[in-house]
Enzyme design. Structure first.
Site, short mmCIF file in Angstrom:
data_model
loop_
_atom_site.label_atom_id
_atom_site.label_comp_id
_atom_site.label_asym_id
_atom_site.label_seq_id
_atom_site.Cartn_x
_atom_site.Cartn_y
_atom_site.Cartn_z
N CYS A 138 0.84 -1.19 0.00
CA CYS A 138 0.00 0.00 0.00
C CYS A 138 0.89 1.25 0.00
O CYS A 138 2.07 1.18 0.32
CB CYS A 138 -0.92 0.01 1.21
SG CYS A 138 -0.06 -0.15 2.77
N CYS A 173 2.74 2.01 3.12
CA CYS A 173 3.86 1.11 3.42
C CYS A 173 5.13 1.61 2.74
O CYS A 173 6.22 1.58 3.33
CB CYS A 173 3.55 -0.31 2.94
SG CYS A 173 1.94 -0.90 3.49
#
Lengths: 346, 79
Positions: free
Chosen positions: B10, B13
């Site tokens: 994501c 992240c």
């Protein structure tokens, strides 16, 4: 030491700022109607009652109103959510019987931070610690469907009654859909590797100070409002256009009470449609204004937000297709019942 | 020290990995930063929401992206 300046992230004034801003917020919020009147009719000199003036007024009033509500409530939701981590939710649900577990999972689904990107790790974590499949589903249904943005927008554009109806019926659907899925005993349709993996215990919990929690509130506002404002603007823009130009009973034939098929049709259309609450609520508000019935509009909205194709694709990694279709079927049926029920009552 | 950034891919992240690398350079700390993307390995830490930060096998936080200042604070505390 150089390190001293890193000791506390954030400044003390950031704790007091909200207290100072709250009266300002209240003043602005209370005077939005007057401001919109002044802007459209005095500053721009438009005539009351014309299509363009109505549409423009709608936008100038609704957009700041919804943004103000979002900012305020997301700030508090951000703080409240620091108390509800997924790890704590899992612990709370461990060893709970079905139904009690379904009720708890659905309620916790509302307050626990959730995004569809973390659906898989959540699912794995829940199932691994022995939480029944049906209870896990109650959580996975409630978490995306009853989210703070949807509720705030519903409150802002329809008032607290509709917002409460949405939360209430959403909860009932999540509880019963999860319970029904639990009754079917569908563990065989979970990918087998899920039960074979080893899950760690997550270690110690973060210790948060009051200041940390306040800072999380700011962070939530920055992240969520920063992400949804464009959808809100677009949704209200479409809403404003329709408000000014579309005839009053335009949707009555298609989505009105007399058209029984409108509820299933709305649910079906809603499944592949993927939008977040921020974009869909302003549009639903116009549908209702133009003659769509509350039950049909509610069913459409729940289907768009609660049953999303991207989430199904993500869940396919851990669930076999029959279980995904059961999931869609059970939740869809729940939404249908809510739609018909509200069309019958109101 | 051994730092692991847990995240499937994501946007947050990736930001956490970048922030962590920057923090270490700025603080002048010697540490290895490893990105763990395999969901099975992430689950072994008991983490249910990403991104998460692990320092020397201990989970520091999960499910959020801290500010640069807070991240530095966390790294310094766990040196």
């Amino acid at each position: 030491m150089e390190n001293e300046k890193f000791k506390i992230a954030g400044e003390n004034w950031q704790i007091w700022l909200p207290v100072l801003l709250l009266p300002v917020w209240w003043l602005v919020y209370k005077n939005l109607g007057v401001a919109a009147d002044w802007f459209v009719f005095s500053l721009l000199g438009m005539t009351k009652g014309t299509h363009l003036a109505e549409a423009l007024w709608f936008f100038v009033f609704e957009f700041p109103k919804v943004m103000l509500l979002l900012t305020l409530i997301i700030f508090f939701v951000g703080i409240i959510r620091t108390f509800f981590t997924p790890e704590r939710t899992r612990k709370a649900l461990e060893g709970k019987k079905t139904f009690t577990g379904n009720v708890m999972a659905s309620s916790l689904g509302i307050v626990t931070p959730f995004c569809s990107c973390s659906a898989i790790p959540l699912f794995l974590g829940f199932v691994e610690s022995g939480i029944p499949l049906g209870v896990t589903f109650s959580f996975l249904i409630a978490a995306p469907m009853i989210n703070e943005v949807a509720v705030i927008l519903l409150y802002g554009m329809f008032g607290w009654k509709v917002a409460a109806i949405y939360v209430g019926t959403g909860l009932v659907i999540a509880i019963f859909a999860g319970w029904v899925i639990g009754l079917f005993k569908l563990e065989k349709w979970v990918e087998p590797w899920v039960y074979e993996m080893h899950v760690g215990n997550g270690g110690e919990e973060e210790k948060l100070t009051f200041k940390h929690r306040i800072l999380r509130g700011y962070k939530a506002v920055k992240e969520i409002v920063g992400k949804v404002w464009l959808y809100v603007a677009l949704g209200i823009l479409v809403g404003a256009g329709a408000h000014g130009y579309v005839p009053e009973d335009f949707m009555a034939a298609l989505m009105g009470k007399s058209a029984w098929y409108s509820v299933p049709l709305s649910v079906l259309i809603g499944i592949p449609l993927y939008s977040n609450a921020a974009g869909i609520v302003p549009i639903v508000s116009v549908l209702i204004e133009k003659g769509a019935s509350l039950g049909t509009a509610l069913a459409f909205m729940m289907s768009v937000i609660g049953l999303s194709l991207p989430e199904m694709v993500i869940l396919r990694k851990v669930l076999k297709l029959p279980l995904i279709f059961t999931f869609i079927g059970v939740v869809g049926t729940g939404i249908l019942i809510v739609g018909f029920l509200f069309n019958a009552i109101f | 020290m051994e730092i692991k950034v847990l995240g499937t891919g994501c946007a947050k992240c990736k930001s956490l990995e970048k922030l962590t690398n920057e923090a270490i350079t700025e603080l002048g700390i010697t540490a290895t930063v490893e990105k763990v993307e395999d969901i099975l390995k992430i689950m072994q830490f008991g983490v249910m929401s990403t991104p998460a930060l692990v320092i020397d096998k201990k989970v520091m936080f999960s499910g959020r992206l801290p500010s640069a200042a807070e991240l530095k604070e966390i790294i310094l505390k766990n040196q």
